[in-house]
Motif scaffolding. Structure first.
Motif, mmCIF file in Angstrom:
data_model
loop_
_atom_site.group_PDB
_atom_site.id
_atom_site.type_symbol
_atom_site.label_atom_id
_atom_site.label_comp_id
_atom_site.label_asym_id
_atom_site.label_seq_id
_atom_site.Cartn_x
_atom_site.Cartn_y
_atom_site.Cartn_z
ATOM 1 N N GLU A 107 0.838 -1.208 0.000
ATOM 2 C CA GLU A 107 0.000 0.000 0.000
ATOM 3 C C GLU A 107 0.869 1.252 0.000
ATOM 4 O O GLU A 107 2.061 1.189 0.266
ATOM 5 C CB GLU A 107 -0.870 0.028 1.272
ATOM 6 N N GLN A 108 0.223 2.408 -0.238
ATOM 7 C CA GLN A 108 0.932 3.670 -0.055
ATOM 8 C C GLN A 108 1.160 3.853 1.438
ATOM 9 O O GLN A 108 0.305 3.498 2.258
ATOM 10 C CB GLN A 108 0.135 4.839 -0.627
ATOM 11 N N ILE A 123 13.252 5.357 3.279
ATOM 12 C CA ILE A 123 13.320 4.756 1.949
ATOM 13 C C ILE A 123 12.126 3.808 1.778
ATOM 14 O O ILE A 123 11.986 2.848 2.535
ATOM 15 C CB ILE A 123 14.643 3.984 1.773
ATOM 16 N N TYR A 124 11.281 4.098 0.783
ATOM 17 C CA TYR A 124 10.109 3.276 0.518
ATOM 18 C C TYR A 124 10.456 2.275 -0.592
ATOM 19 O O TYR A 124 11.013 2.655 -1.630
ATOM 20 C CB TYR A 124 8.926 4.153 0.111
ATOM 21 N N ILE A 125 10.079 1.020 -0.372
ATOM 22 C CA ILE A 125 10.503 -0.080 -1.237
ATOM 23 C C ILE A 125 9.278 -0.920 -1.611
ATOM 24 O O ILE A 125 8.465 -1.259 -0.750
ATOM 25 C CB ILE A 125 11.545 -0.944 -0.496
ATOM 26 N N ASP A 126 9.168 -1.275 -2.887
ATOM 27 C CA ASP A 126 7.989 -2.020 -3.341
ATOM 28 C C ASP A 126 8.092 -3.517 -3.042
ATOM 29 O O ASP A 126 9.052 -3.974 -2.408
ATOM 30 C CB ASP A 126 7.694 -1.749 -4.823
ATOM 31 N N GLN A 135 12.338 9.876 1.266
ATOM 32 C CA GLN A 135 12.176 11.147 1.981
ATOM 33 C C GLN A 135 13.501 11.383 2.721
ATOM 34 O O GLN A 135 13.820 10.680 3.665
ATOM 35 C CB GLN A 135 11.012 11.067 2.978
ATOM 36 N N LYS A 136 14.271 12.356 2.249
ATOM 37 C CA LYS A 136 15.607 12.595 2.794
ATOM 38 C C LYS A 136 15.581 13.622 3.928
ATOM 39 O O LYS A 136 14.780 14.550 3.906
ATOM 40 C CB LYS A 136 16.558 13.087 1.702
ATOM 41 N N TYR A 137 16.497 13.455 4.856
ATOM 42 C CA TYR A 137 16.718 14.403 5.958
ATOM 43 C C TYR A 137 15.422 14.743 6.704
ATOM 44 O O TYR A 137 15.120 15.924 6.957
ATOM 45 C CB TYR A 137 17.373 15.695 5.456
ATOM 46 N N ALA A 138 14.662 13.735 7.074
ATOM 47 C CA ALA A 138 13.408 13.970 7.812
ATOM 48 C C ALA A 138 13.715 14.719 9.105
ATOM 49 O O ALA A 138 14.665 14.390 9.821
ATOM 50 C CB ALA A 138 12.713 12.648 8.103
ATOM 51 N N THR A 139 12.920 15.724 9.398
ATOM 52 C CA THR A 139 13.135 16.593 10.548
ATOM 53 C C THR A 139 12.774 15.877 11.849
ATOM 54 O O THR A 139 11.644 15.413 12.004
ATOM 55 C CB THR A 139 12.281 17.866 10.423
ATOM 56 N N ALA A 152 4.213 0.674 -1.340
ATOM 57 C CA ALA A 152 5.425 0.106 -0.752
ATOM 58 C C ALA A 152 5.045 -1.022 0.205
ATOM 59 O O ALA A 152 4.017 -0.952 0.877
ATOM 60 C CB ALA A 152 6.206 1.183 0.002
ATOM 61 N N GLN A 153 5.873 -2.034 0.251
ATOM 62 C CA GLN A 153 5.694 -3.117 1.213
ATOM 63 C C GLN A 153 6.761 -3.075 2.295
ATOM 64 O O GLN A 153 6.579 -3.589 3.377
ATOM 65 C CB GLN A 153 5.722 -4.480 0.519
ATOM 66 N N TYR A 154 7.871 -2.407 1.995
ATOM 67 C CA TYR A 154 8.973 -2.277 2.944
ATOM 68 C C TYR A 154 9.313 -0.799 3.094
ATOM 69 O O TYR A 154 9.189 -0.020 2.149
ATOM 70 C CB TYR A 154 10.232 -2.987 2.432
ATOM 71 N N VAL A 155 9.768 -0.445 4.287
ATOM 72 C CA VAL A 155 10.274 0.904 4.523
ATOM 73 C C VAL A 155 11.558 0.743 5.320
ATOM 74 O O VAL A 155 11.608 0.003 6.301
ATOM 75 C CB VAL A 155 9.262 1.779 5.295
ATOM 76 N N LEU A 156 12.599 1.428 4.878
ATOM 77 C CA LEU A 156 13.896 1.362 5.551
ATOM 78 C C LEU A 156 14.241 2.739 6.091
ATOM 79 O O LEU A 156 14.186 3.730 5.354
ATOM 80 C CB LEU A 156 14.976 0.897 4.565
#
Length: 178
Positions: A107-108, A123-126, A135-139, A152-156
């Protein structure tokens, strides 16, 4: 005079202790049996009391598929509670560590940085283990949603700036081994 020297020694030891590194890299290997399988989990204690648990090794594979560009140790977030907790309350993480979120569906996604003290690249991974969004440099501590824009099914999660530093981008793939 002896009291003065003792005070000086105590003060020196105290100051030295205050300037110690923020992380204490005490590695412990936990070998436990669950459901007939043996798990080998390595933990690294940090000064804020939250341990990094190495549960897998993850490799980044370039778009061309020919090269592994970087390898890191990852802690897995597979249950709903583990995914909710994520990297919250951690004060530090080394560049060779990350957290891999594994979802049962494709899912999204959207993450936020509530109670997260370190800047992250998300990092969103399918489902084919290809990077579809970053999404870089998250605050840190932000409650703003950081969407995947694609399914995405994975998020790193890795340290902020990791993707720029190691040239990780869209179309690259991952492979992980527990």
């Amino acid at each position: 005079m002896q009291l003065h020297l003792k005070c000086l020694l105590f003060t020196s030891l105290y100051i030295a202790g205050c300037h110690e590194n923020n992380t204490s890299k005490t590695s412990v290997t936990d070998t436990s049996t669950s459901g007939g399988t043996v798990e080998n989990v390595q933990t690294t204690a940090t000064s804020n009391g939250i341990e990094f648990k190495k549960e897998a090794t993850l490799a980044f594979i370039s778009k061309s598929g020919a090269d592994t560009t970087r390898r890191i140790d990852v802690q897995l977030a597979q249950t709903e509670q583990q995914r909710e907790d994520g990297l919250m309350y951690r004060k530090s993480m080394s560049d060779d560590q990350g957290m891999l979120f594994i979802f049962p569906d494709f899912e999204q996604r959207s993450f936020w940085m509530k109670n997260t003290y370190i800047s992250l690249d998300i990092i969103y991974i399918d489902d084919k283990q290809e990077i579809v969004s970053i999404q870089k440099y998250a605050t840190p501590l932000s409650e703003q949603g950081l969407p995947s824009f694609k399914k995405a099914q994975y998020v790193l999660e890795v340290n902020g700036g990791f993707c720029d530093k190691y040239h990780i981008g869209y179309g690259d793939k991952i492979a992980y081994k527990q």
